[in-house]
Design a protein around this motif. Structure first.
Motif, PDB file in Angstrom:
ATOM      1  N   SER A 146       0.824  -1.213   0.000  1.00  0.00           N
ATOM      2  CA  SER A 146       0.000   0.000   0.000  1.00  0.00           C
ATOM      3  C   SER A 146       0.852   1.254   0.000  1.00  0.00           C
ATOM      4  O   SER A 146       0.429   2.302  -0.498  1.00  0.00           O
ATOM      5  CB  SER A 146      -0.928   0.001   1.214  1.00  0.00           C
ATOM      6  N   ALA A 147       2.073   1.164   0.558  1.00  0.00           N
ATOM      7  CA  ALA A 147       2.951   2.336   0.568  1.00  0.00           C
ATOM      8  C   ALA A 147       3.369   2.722  -0.839  1.00  0.00           C
ATOM      9  O   ALA A 147       3.579   3.900  -1.129  1.00  0.00           O
ATOM     10  CB  ALA A 147       4.184   2.061   1.422  1.00  0.00           C
ATOM     11  N   LEU A 148       3.501   1.754  -1.748  1.00  0.00           N
ATOM     12  CA  LEU A 148       3.831   2.073  -3.132  1.00  0.00           C
ATOM     13  C   LEU A 148       2.711   2.872  -3.791  1.00  0.00           C
ATOM     14  O   LEU A 148       2.955   3.726  -4.638  1.00  0.00           O
ATOM     15  CB  LEU A 148       4.078   0.791  -3.930  1.00  0.00           C
ATOM     16  N   ARG A 149       1.490   2.595  -3.375  1.00  0.00           N
ATOM     17  CA  ARG A 149       0.340   3.270  -3.973  1.00  0.00           C
ATOM     18  C   ARG A 149       0.058   4.619  -3.321  1.00  0.00           C
ATOM     19  O   ARG A 149      -0.248   5.601  -3.996  1.00  0.00           O
ATOM     20  CB  ARG A 149      -0.894   2.372  -3.856  1.00  0.00           C
ATOM     21  N   ASP A 150       0.173   4.671  -1.998  1.00  0.00           N
ATOM     22  CA  ASP A 150      -0.247   5.871  -1.263  1.00  0.00           C
ATOM     23  C   ASP A 150       0.918   6.650  -0.674  1.00  0.00           C
ATOM     24  O   ASP A 150       0.700   7.540   0.147  1.00  0.00           O
ATOM     25  CB  ASP A 150      -1.195   5.460  -0.120  1.00  0.00           C
ATOM     26  N   GLY A 151       2.145   6.310  -1.073  1.00  0.00           N
ATOM     27  CA  GLY A 151       3.302   6.929  -0.435  1.00  0.00           C
ATOM     28  C   GLY A 151       3.350   8.432  -0.559  1.00  0.00           C
ATOM     29  O   GLY A 151       3.632   9.141   0.407  1.00  0.00           O
ATOM     30  N   TRP A 152       3.054   8.960  -1.773  1.00  0.00           N
ATOM     31  CA  TRP A 152       3.135  10.414  -1.952  1.00  0.00           C
ATOM     32  C   TRP A 152       2.103  11.120  -1.090  1.00  0.00           C
ATOM     33  O   TRP A 152       2.378  12.173  -0.497  1.00  0.00           O
ATOM     34  CB  TRP A 152       2.927  10.774  -3.423  1.00  0.00           C
ATOM     35  N   ALA A 153       0.888  10.576  -1.021  1.00  0.00           N
ATOM     36  CA  ALA A 153      -0.142  11.199  -0.187  1.00  0.00           C
ATOM     37  C   ALA A 153       0.272  11.185   1.277  1.00  0.00           C
ATOM     38  O   ALA A 153       0.065  12.161   2.007  1.00  0.00           O
ATOM     39  CB  ALA A 153      -1.473  10.465  -0.372  1.00  0.00           C
ATOM     40  N   ASP A 154       0.885  10.091   1.726  1.00  0.00           N
ATOM     41  CA  ASP A 154       1.330  10.017   3.119  1.00  0.00           C
ATOM     42  C   ASP A 154       2.411  11.046   3.408  1.00  0.00           C
ATOM     43  O   ASP A 154       2.421  11.676   4.469  1.00  0.00           O
ATOM     44  CB  ASP A 154       1.857   8.610   3.431  1.00  0.00           C
ATOM     45  N   LEU A 155       3.347  11.234   2.469  1.00  0.00           N
ATOM     46  CA  LEU A 155       4.427  12.190   2.687  1.00  0.00           C
ATOM     47  C   LEU A 155       3.910  13.610   2.847  1.00  0.00           C
ATOM     48  O   LEU A 155       4.496  14.413   3.575  1.00  0.00           O
ATOM     49  CB  LEU A 155       5.420  12.139   1.523  1.00  0.00           C
ATOM     50  N   LEU A 156       2.806  13.939   2.182  1.00  0.00           N
ATOM     51  CA  LEU A 156       2.307  15.312   2.182  1.00  0.00           C
ATOM     52  C   LEU A 156       1.202  15.542   3.199  1.00  0.00           C
ATOM     53  O   LEU A 156       0.677  16.655   3.289  1.00  0.00           O
ATOM     54  CB  LEU A 156       1.787  15.669   0.784  1.00  0.00           C
ATOM     55  N   THR A 157       0.820  14.522   3.966  1.00  0.00           N
ATOM     56  CA  THR A 157      -0.251  14.710   4.950  1.00  0.00           C
ATOM     57  C   THR A 157       0.164  14.376   6.369  1.00  0.00           C
ATOM     58  O   THR A 157      -0.511  14.788   7.312  1.00  0.00           O
ATOM     59  CB  THR A 157      -1.473  13.836   4.585  1.00  0.00           C
TER      60      THR A 157
ATOM     61  N   PRO B 114      10.009   7.127  11.121  1.00  0.00           N
ATOM     62  CA  PRO B 114      10.497   6.475   9.891  1.00  0.00           C
ATOM     63  C   PRO B 114       9.875   5.098   9.714  1.00  0.00           C
ATOM     64  O   PRO B 114      10.520   4.070   9.909  1.00  0.00           O
ATOM     65  CB  PRO B 114      12.010   6.394  10.120  1.00  0.00           C
ATOM     66  N   THR B 115       8.602   5.068   9.331  1.00  0.00           N
ATOM     67  CA  THR B 115       7.906   3.812   9.087  1.00  0.00           C
ATOM     68  C   THR B 115       8.084   3.379   7.645  1.00  0.00           C
ATOM     69  O   THR B 115       8.456   4.173   6.773  1.00  0.00           O
ATOM     70  CB  THR B 115       6.409   3.971   9.388  1.00  0.00           C
ATOM     71  N   VAL B 116       7.793   2.116   7.393  1.00  0.00           N
ATOM     72  CA  VAL B 116       7.898   1.594   6.035  1.00  0.00           C
ATOM     73  C   VAL B 116       6.984   2.364   5.098  1.00  0.00           C
ATOM     74  O   VAL B 116       7.331   2.645   3.943  1.00  0.00           O
ATOM     75  CB  VAL B 116       7.563   0.089   6.017  1.00  0.00           C
ATOM     76  N   GLU B 117       5.793   2.743   5.572  1.00  0.00           N
ATOM     77  CA  GLU B 117       4.837   3.464   4.741  1.00  0.00           C
ATOM     78  C   GLU B 117       5.421   4.773   4.213  1.00  0.00           C
ATOM     79  O   GLU B 117       5.094   5.203   3.100  1.00  0.00           O
ATOM     80  CB  GLU B 117       3.556   3.748   5.524  1.00  0.00           C
ATOM     81  N   LEU B 118       6.269   5.428   5.001  1.00  0.00           N
ATOM     82  CA  LEU B 118       6.830   6.712   4.606  1.00  0.00           C
ATOM     83  C   LEU B 118       8.206   6.586   3.961  1.00  0.00           C
ATOM     84  O   LEU B 118       8.684   7.543   3.352  1.00  0.00           O
ATOM     85  CB  LEU B 118       6.927   7.633   5.829  1.00  0.00           C
TER      86      LEU B 118
ATOM     87  N   VAL C 230       8.621   5.418  -0.761  1.00  0.00           N
ATOM     88  CA  VAL C 230       8.738   6.356  -1.883  1.00  0.00           C
ATOM     89  C   VAL C 230      10.100   7.040  -1.908  1.00  0.00           C
ATOM     90  O   VAL C 230      10.745   7.093  -2.969  1.00  0.00           O
ATOM     91  CB  VAL C 230       7.586   7.377  -1.844  1.00  0.00           C
ATOM     92  N   PRO C 231      10.609   7.601  -0.775  1.00  0.00           N
ATOM     93  CA  PRO C 231      11.977   8.140  -0.835  1.00  0.00           C
ATOM     94  C   PRO C 231      13.009   7.106  -1.245  1.00  0.00           C
ATOM     95  O   PRO C 231      13.964   7.427  -1.964  1.00  0.00           O
ATOM     96  CB  PRO C 231      12.219   8.626   0.606  1.00  0.00           C
ATOM     97  N   SER C 232      12.825   5.860  -0.815  1.00  0.00           N
ATOM     98  CA  SER C 232      13.760   4.805  -1.202  1.00  0.00           C
ATOM     99  C   SER C 232      13.737   4.587  -2.711  1.00  0.00           C
ATOM    100  O   SER C 232      14.792   4.466  -3.352  1.00  0.00           O
ATOM    101  CB  SER C 232      13.409   3.503  -0.476  1.00  0.00           C
ATOM    102  N   LEU C 233      12.557   4.551  -3.296  1.00  0.00           N
ATOM    103  CA  LEU C 233      12.447   4.354  -4.743  1.00  0.00           C
ATOM    104  C   LEU C 233      13.071   5.523  -5.502  1.00  0.00           C
ATOM    105  O   LEU C 233      13.789   5.331  -6.492  1.00  0.00           O
ATOM    106  CB  LEU C 233      10.981   4.183  -5.133  1.00  0.00           C
ATOM    107  N   VAL C 234      12.813   6.743  -5.049  1.00  0.00           N
ATOM    108  CA  VAL C 234      13.381   7.923  -5.712  1.00  0.00           C
ATOM    109  C   VAL C 234      14.904   7.892  -5.644  1.00  0.00           C
ATOM    110  O   VAL C 234      15.599   8.123  -6.640  1.00  0.00           O
ATOM    111  CB  VAL C 234      12.824   9.206  -5.072  1.00  0.00           C
ATOM    112  N   LEU C 235      15.440   7.604  -4.456  1.00  0.00           N
ATOM    113  CA  LEU C 235      16.892   7.560  -4.303  1.00  0.00           C
ATOM    114  C   LEU C 235      17.509   6.448  -5.145  1.00  0.00           C
ATOM    115  O   LEU C 235      18.606   6.597  -5.680  1.00  0.00           O
ATOM    116  CB  LEU C 235      17.254   7.382  -2.830  1.00  0.00           C
TER     117      LEU C 235
END
Length: 728
Positions: free
Chosen positions: A75-86, A93-97, A100-105
């Motif tokens: 679910s973090a792959l799907r909702d990661g950006w929304a979680d980062l901005l809310t 530092p949870t897996v949910e957050l 997305v930074p891990s994928l970008v890096l």
């Protein structure tokens, strides 16, 4: 890239994010270097590197963040950006957050390594790094932490890279000279850039662009009864109902509080007191957005064990700064906490809070707080009776300091002879309820004195309980220019204890009191209600504290619902219960199966295209299609095509490639057929088309080894539009 990963320090609390994000960068860099050395086509390197992110992410994130993370990986792959901005900052530092930074890096690291190893460009390898750093700075802009030191280090590293690549381009003989002269200049430029940025007016100001200001979080509404109206409902419960047990401790060994707060209502429209702030998702470190506290503070810890609690708002104290054991959302302005999932009997959490403990001199000299954080709490809506403002002036006429004026208001309202306490008085906290308690008739002409105001109505009109007294104080203090709010919560009764520092809280202890924002002290409580009839013995406090409190079928108002981010659709409490849906091995299997499924579709698409080419059009078109098919196979084995080459030239180049040597004879026979079909005056016959496709089949089977042909069958390059155009 490790420095870019460190830039997320403004987003996450603590340093727990460094290991998973730093590990992601190191794994991505190492894998990209190995693949770049072994795989020649750049797109194959990118494909292999991206497929490698899934297992590496599972290792770097799941293994380092504990057992709670794997189930949320998908679910973090799907909702990661929304979680980062809310999520409220700083976040845990949870897996949910972290996904997305891990994928970008990972993507940026692979791109930077390939640009360094595969190009001679000096500045191009910096492009993905700069983009990732800008993204990190934008996401962490509201984190309240300066990123200038890390940005300065990144600038220095980037300039060193430019210097090294420039010296390499100049030749080995001049390399040492370039480095000797350039390194001091690079260090000076990085230092000057960092120092210059630090003195810019908006370098760390509040006017920076923050995408969180333009992102409305997805919410679920939780119905909430008016906390003020609930005070009377709970006080009249018979018998009293046990709600929770609170065990408190402090760094000084003394207890600086005598009550617990569940709501702080600072928005008043003349009829209702509400908290209109937005509740945002929070982790173990809670955000604060209240008045600045400059006086001494005491850190208080509170362990809460739920008994018969049925509400959404959770008990807290002072300025909450940390919470463990429960998923919550927080209203940063008021410090109110709301449970994501309804607590059950036996649930608990541990709260850490800072409580201001000013001395007598600090209180005596205190002034009303002002500024954007408190100005709205000093505003009064239209409809205030002039007599109420006049009454406030008369009550505080003899006070010499701001604090004395507040004490005078509290003493005046707490007088049991003027305002007898009556737990059965009509509920309400509007302008009308305040005027009724104070005996003020808004339409009465002429001045009304304080004594006259108190006695203007019958005795029953001047009776009230905590709801009216707190509202009256808040209105009169606002008329004097003080920012006020009404706190709702529970008094700590020393007669209901559970061991050292433990208090059993019941519905009988429900209470409401006003709080005033004082400059440098924060929100200070006052007690304008005579609570002697409640039969409570309050816990001792280090300083003069705010100064009682059940369930019955009464009519109560319903206020706007608390806005709670929808974090756990299953409704399970944090850290407990079973989660519905797949477990983390299921997510891992699904993520690994996705790229494998994509690879399996590649040969099927090639087969479909080959079938269509062989049957579509006249013989000349089918012969040309046979040549495109051959060019696709040559591309898979490392011989890129070009539209400028003739078929005969392509066949000649194939003889020079070891993987194509065995097929060179068939290619040599196919080349004249293709040339005649493309440029001949007469249309080829059906036999020519069949022969062209037979030669195509023989040459394809003769290319490379069996293992090489298997690898070539899943090579997606012939399906890409750019490669297809090049092979024509």
């Amino acid at each position: 890239m490790v420095q870019v990963a460190a830039a997320f320090s403004g987003f996450f609390a603590g340093t727990g994010f460094l290991l998973p994000l730093g590990g992601t960068v190191l794994l991505a860099g190492g894998l990209a270097m190995v693949l770049a050395a072994r795989l020649r086509p750049a797109d194959m390197v990118v494909l292999a590197a991206m497929v490698g992110w899934v297992p590496c992410a599972l290792v770097a994130l799941v293994a380092t963040r504990g057992a709670a993370g794997p189930s949320a990986f998908g679910s973090a792959l799907r909702d990661g950006w929304a979680d980062l901005l809310t999520v409220a900052l700083p976040a845990d530092p949870t897996v949910e957050l972290l996904v997305v930074p891990s994928l970008v890096l990972w993507v940026v690291t692979v791109a930077a390594v390939l640009l360094v190893l595969r190009t001679d460009a000096v500045l191009l390898p910096l492009l993905p790094v700069v983009l990732a750093d800008v993204l990190a700075l934008v996401v962490t802009s509201s984190g309240g932490r300066s990123q200038l030191p890390l940005t300065g280090c990144l600038t220095f590293t980037a300039l060193v890279l430019v210097l090294v690549r420039t010296s390499q381009a100049a030749g080995s003989a001049e390399s040492a000279g370039w480095l000797t002269l350039g390194l001091p200049l690079v260090a000076g430029a990085a230092a000057a850039a960092t120092l210059g940025a630090s003195i810019l007016p908006l370098a760390d100001g509040d006017e920076r662009f923050d995408p969180r200001d333009h992102r409305e979080p997805p919410v679920a509404t939780a119905p909430l009864l008016d906390p003020l109206a609930q005070v009377q409902v709970e006080q009249r419960a018979n018998p009293p109902r046990s709600l929770f047990t609170a065990r408190l401790s402090s760094t000084t060994g003394r207890l600086p509080v005598d009550r617990l707060r569940i709501a702080a209502l600072g928005d008043f429209d003349g009829a209702d007191w509400r908290d209109e702030g937005l509740f945002v998702r929070a982790g173990g470190t809670l955000p604060t957005d209240g008045p600045e506290i400059t006086v001494a503070t005491t850190q208080v810890g509170m362990d809460v064990t739920i008994d018969g609690w049925g509400g959404t708002l959770l008990p807290s104290i002072g300025v909450p700064v940390g919470l463990r054991g429960r998923a919550v959302s927080v209203q940063p302005g008021s410090g109110s906490l709301a449970a994501v999932a309804a607590p059950r009997a036996g649930d608990g959490y541990r709260l850490r809070a800072e409580v201001a403990t000013p001395d007598g001199e600090a209180l005596r000299l205190a002034r009303a707080a002002s500024g954007p954080m408190t100005d709205r709490y000093a505003a009064l809506p239209p409809g205030l009776a002039p007599e109420l403002a006049q009454l406030a002036d008369e009550v505080t006429a003899n006070a010499s300091t701001s604090y004395d004026r507040l004490v005078a208001l509290a003493d005046y309202l707490r007088d049991p002879d003027r305002f007898p306490y009556d737990g059965g008085a009509p509920p309400g906290h509007s302008y009308g309820a305040v005027a009724r308690l104070l005996g003020v008739t808004a339409t009465a002409p002429g001045p009304v004195t304080g004594a006259g105001a108190a006695g203007a109505g019958p005795a029953t009109d001047r009776r009230g309980y905590a709801e009216q007294h707190a509202a009256a104080f808040a209105v009169l203090a606002r008329a004097q220019g003080f920012p006020t709010r009404i706190a709702v919560g529970y008094l700590l009764d020393r007669t209901s204890t559970d061991g050292p520092g433990g208090f059993v809280v019941t519905t009988r202890q429900a209470h409401a009191w006003p709080e005033v924002a004082l400059d440098g002290i924060g929100w200070v409580g006052f007690e304008p209600t005579d609570i002697s009839k409640l039969g409570l013995t309050l816990a001792p406090a280090d300083r003069p504290a705010t100064g009682g409190a059940g369930q019955q079928d009464l009519n109560v108002n319903v206020v706007a619902p608390v806005v709670v981010p929808q974090l756990d659709p299953t409704g399970a409490a944090a850290g407990g219960g079973e989660r519905a849906g797949r477990t983390w091995p299921g997510y891992a299997a699904a993520l690994l199966a996705a790229p494998l499924l994509g690879l399996a579709l590649v040969p099927l698409e090639k087969r479909r295209r080959r079938w269509r080419r062989r049957r579509a059009g006249p013989p000349s078109a089918r012969i040309a299609a046979a040549w495109r098919e051959v060019c696709d196979r040559l591309t898979e084995h490392g011989l890129p095509g070009s539209p400028a080459l003739t078929p005969r030239e392509v066949a000649g180049r194939a003889r020079e490639l070891p993987a194509c040597t065995a097929a060179a004879h068939h290619l040599g026979s196919l080349a004249p057929l293709v040339t005649m079909a493309l440029f001949g005056a007469a249309e080829p016959g059906e036999d020519d088309a069949h022969r062209a496709w037979d030669l195509t089949r023989l040459s394809s089977r003769a290319l490379g080894s069996r293992l090489g042909r298997i690898r070539a069958s899943i090579d997606p390059r012939p399906l890409l539009p750019r490669t297809r155009q090049a092979t024509r």
